[in-house]
Design an enzyme around this catalytic site. Structure first.
Site, PDB file in Angstrom:
ATOM      1  CG  HIS A 401      21.144   9.056  28.473  1.00 18.28           C
ATOM      2  ND1 HIS A 401      21.038  10.405  28.792  1.00 18.28           N
ATOM      3  CD2 HIS A 401      19.861   8.594  28.415  1.00 18.28           C
ATOM      4  CE1 HIS A 401      19.770  10.731  28.927  1.00 18.28           C
ATOM      5  NE2 HIS A 401      19.026   9.650  28.704  1.00 18.28           N
ATOM      6  CG  ASP A 405      21.250  16.117  29.481  1.00 24.12           C
ATOM      7  OD1 ASP A 405      21.782  15.141  30.047  1.00 24.12           O
ATOM      8  OD2 ASP A 405      21.400  17.300  29.857  1.00 24.12           O
TER       9      ASP A 405
END
Length: 429
Positions: A401, A405
Site C-alpha cells: 500500500h 493505491d
C-alpha cells in the site's frame, strides 16, 4: 599421506558469509572426486560443494545451520601424497573441526569394506529393525524421494535404521520399519490410538527454512500489506484450454491454467505499470519495469522457491508453459541457478487443487504485488435470469500500500478478470 583442506568457496555476488545447510558425509567416510560433500545456502539458492579429491574425511568445519565466512575451512580430507594443508590453515581451523579431528594415535583402525556377493533381491532386503535412537536435531541421510515416501507413510526418519552407504536410509528400510511395526501390533506391543503421548521433537530452523522465515518476516514488517479478492468465471478459458490441448497437445505440449494467467498479467500490466515495479524503501526509489519477469512460487523438498519466467511479455502460451515446467523441475530438484531465482517484477502463486477459497499471500520483496490463485470449483450462478453451472475461481492478491493505491489494485485484478472471462481478448493487440 597428507591433508587436503577445502575452504568455503566464494559463491559470487559479493557474498561474504554462507550458511552450511547439510552434510552429505561424516568423519571417517571415504569420498571420491566430484562426490557432493555438503550443501550451502546463499540468499538466493542452494549450492552443492563437490570433492576435488579422493580420500577419507578427517574433520568437518561446521554444523548444519552455522553461518560460515567465505574462505573458512569447510572440510579436511586425508589424501595420498602431500595434500594442500598450510601452516596458515592450521591457525584458522574452525572450532568444530578441532573438536571432531581425533589424534592420529587415537584413530580407530579402519577395516577394508567387505566384497559384496550377488544375492537374490529377497536376500538383500533389510531385516525388520527396531526404532533407532537419534538426537532430535540429527538429520539422517536419505534421498528426497525417500523423505517424501516417509512423509506419506507418517514415519519419522530419525527413528529408521539405514542400510545404505554411510547409513543412508533406503526405501527398503522404510518397508522394514513398517514390518517391525506390524509385528509389534500383532504381539500387542503397539501403543493404543488413545494412549497418552509425551514425546517432543525439536526441529532447528536452518537452511532454506531459515531463509524463508527471514524473508517472510522482513516482508510483513517492511511492507504495508493489503489484500484484494475477486471472483472470476473461468469457464470460457478452461474450454479454450481443453480445445487447445486436444488440438495441439500432442505436438506442442499440454497447457495448464498458469500460462493463461501469465498472459493475463502481461496484458493487464500495460495499463498498470505502477504494479510491475520494485520498491527500494531504503533509497526511497520505485523502479517501474517494462519487462515482465514473473516469479512462479514453487514448493520443493527444502521449502518455497520462486523461479522466474523472464520476459513473459515476449512468450507465447506454449513457450510460457514450457518455461514454467522447466523452472519448476529445476527448483524441485535443487538444480535451479541463482539467476533463475532472482529478478522477478511480480509473483504468481498457486496451490493448485489445494488452493482453497481465499488466501492472503505475502509479498516477495522488493516487489509490490503478488497474485494468488485459488482452486476452481463448479457452482450454480445466475446469468441473465437463468441458473447455470459455471467454473468459478478466486484470485487472492496482495499489494504494498506504500506504492499501490487500493483503487488501482482493484482495477488491475478486475482487468485480469475481464481478460480471463473473455479469453479471446488475451490475444488482441
Amino acid at each position: 599421506m597428507g591433508t587436503h583442506v577445502i575452504k568455503m568457496p566464494d559463491i559470487g555476488e559479493g557474498i561474504a558469509e554462507v550458511e552450511l545447510a547439510q552434510w552429505h558425509v561424516k568423519v571417517g567416510d571415504l569420498v571420491v572426486e566430484d562426490q557432493v560433500l555438503a550443501d550451502v545456502m546463499t540468499d538466493k539458492a542452494m549450492v552443492d560443494i563437490p570433492s576435488p579429491v579422493h580420500g577419507k574425511v578427517i574433520s568437518l568445519g561446521g554444523q548444519p545451520g552455522e553461518v560460515m565466512a567465505v574462505g573458512s575451512i569447510l572440510i579436511s580430507i586425508e589424501v595420498e601424497g602431500a595434500g594442500n594443508l598450510k601452516a596458515s590453515d592450521q591457525l584458522v581451523k574452525e572450532p568444530a573441526a578441532i573438536k571432531e579431528a581425533a589424534p592420529a594415535s587415537a584413530a580407530p583402525k579402519v577395516e577394508a569394506a567387505p566384497v559384496l556377493e550377488s544375492k537374490p533381491a529377497a536376500a538383500c532386503r533389510p531385516a525388520p529393525q527396531a526404532p533407532v535412537a537419534r538426537d532430535a536435531d540429527e538429520r539422517p541421510l536419505a534421498s528426497p524421494a525417500v523423505r517424501k515416501h516417509a512423509l506419506d507413510l507418517g514415519i519419522q526418519l530419525r527413528l529408521v535404521q539405514g542400510s545404505g552407504p554411510a547409513g543412508r536410509i533406503l526405501h527398503e528400510d522404510l518397508d522394514a520399519y513398517l514390518a517391525q511395526g506390524t509385528q509389534n501390533a500383532r504381539s500387542g506391543s503397539a501403543p493404543s490410538g488413545y494412549a497418552e503421548r509425551h514425546d517432543e521433537e525439536q526441529i532447528p530452523v536452518i537452511g532454506m527454512r531459515r531463509k524463508i522465515a527471514q524473508r517472510m518476516q522482513e516482508a510483513t514488517q517492511r511492507a504495508a500489506h493489503f489484500s484484494y479478492v475477486e471472483e472470476i468465471d473461468v469457464t470460457a478459458v478452461e474450454e479454450l484450454r481443453a480445445h487447445l490441448n486436444e488440438k495441439h497437445g500432442a505436438t506442442r505440449g499440454k497447457l495448464t491454467l498458469l500460462p493463461f494467467l501469465v498472459r493475463a498479467l502481461v496484458v493487464a500490466l500495460r495499463d498498470f505499470p505502477q504494479i510491475n515495479a520494485r520498491y527500494d524503501d531504503e533509497a526511497q526509489v520505485i523502479t517501474r519495469h517494462g519487462a515482465v519477469h514473473v516469479g512462479v512460487a514453487t514448493q520443493s523438498d527444502v521449502g518455497l522457491m520462486v523461479p522466474v519466467v523472464r520476459h513473459a511479455e515476449a512468450r507465447s502460451l506454449w513457450d510460457s508453459a514450457a518455461e514454467i515446467a522447466r523452472l519448476a523441475t529445476a527448483a524441485r530438484s535443487g538444480k535451479a541457478a541463482r539467476d533463475e531465482l532472482s529478478g522477478s517484477t511480480i509473483t504468481l502463486t498457486s496451490l493448485g487443487a489445494l488452493g482453497g477459497i481465499v488466501s492472503t499471500p505475502v509479498l516477495n520483496l522488493p516487489e509490490v504485488a503478488i497474485v494468488g490463485v485459488n482452486k476452481i470449483v463448479e457452482r450454480p450462478m445466475v446469468i441473465k435470469g437463468q441458473v447455470v453451472i459455471r467454473k468459478m475461481m478466486n484470485l487472492s492478491s496482495s499489494f504494498d500500500h506504500r506504492v499501490v493505491d487500493g483503487m488501482d489494485a482493484a482495477l488491475f485484478i478486475q482487468a485480469i478478470r475481464g481478460l480471463l472471462e473473455q479469453p479471446a481478448s488475451l490475444f488482441v493487440e
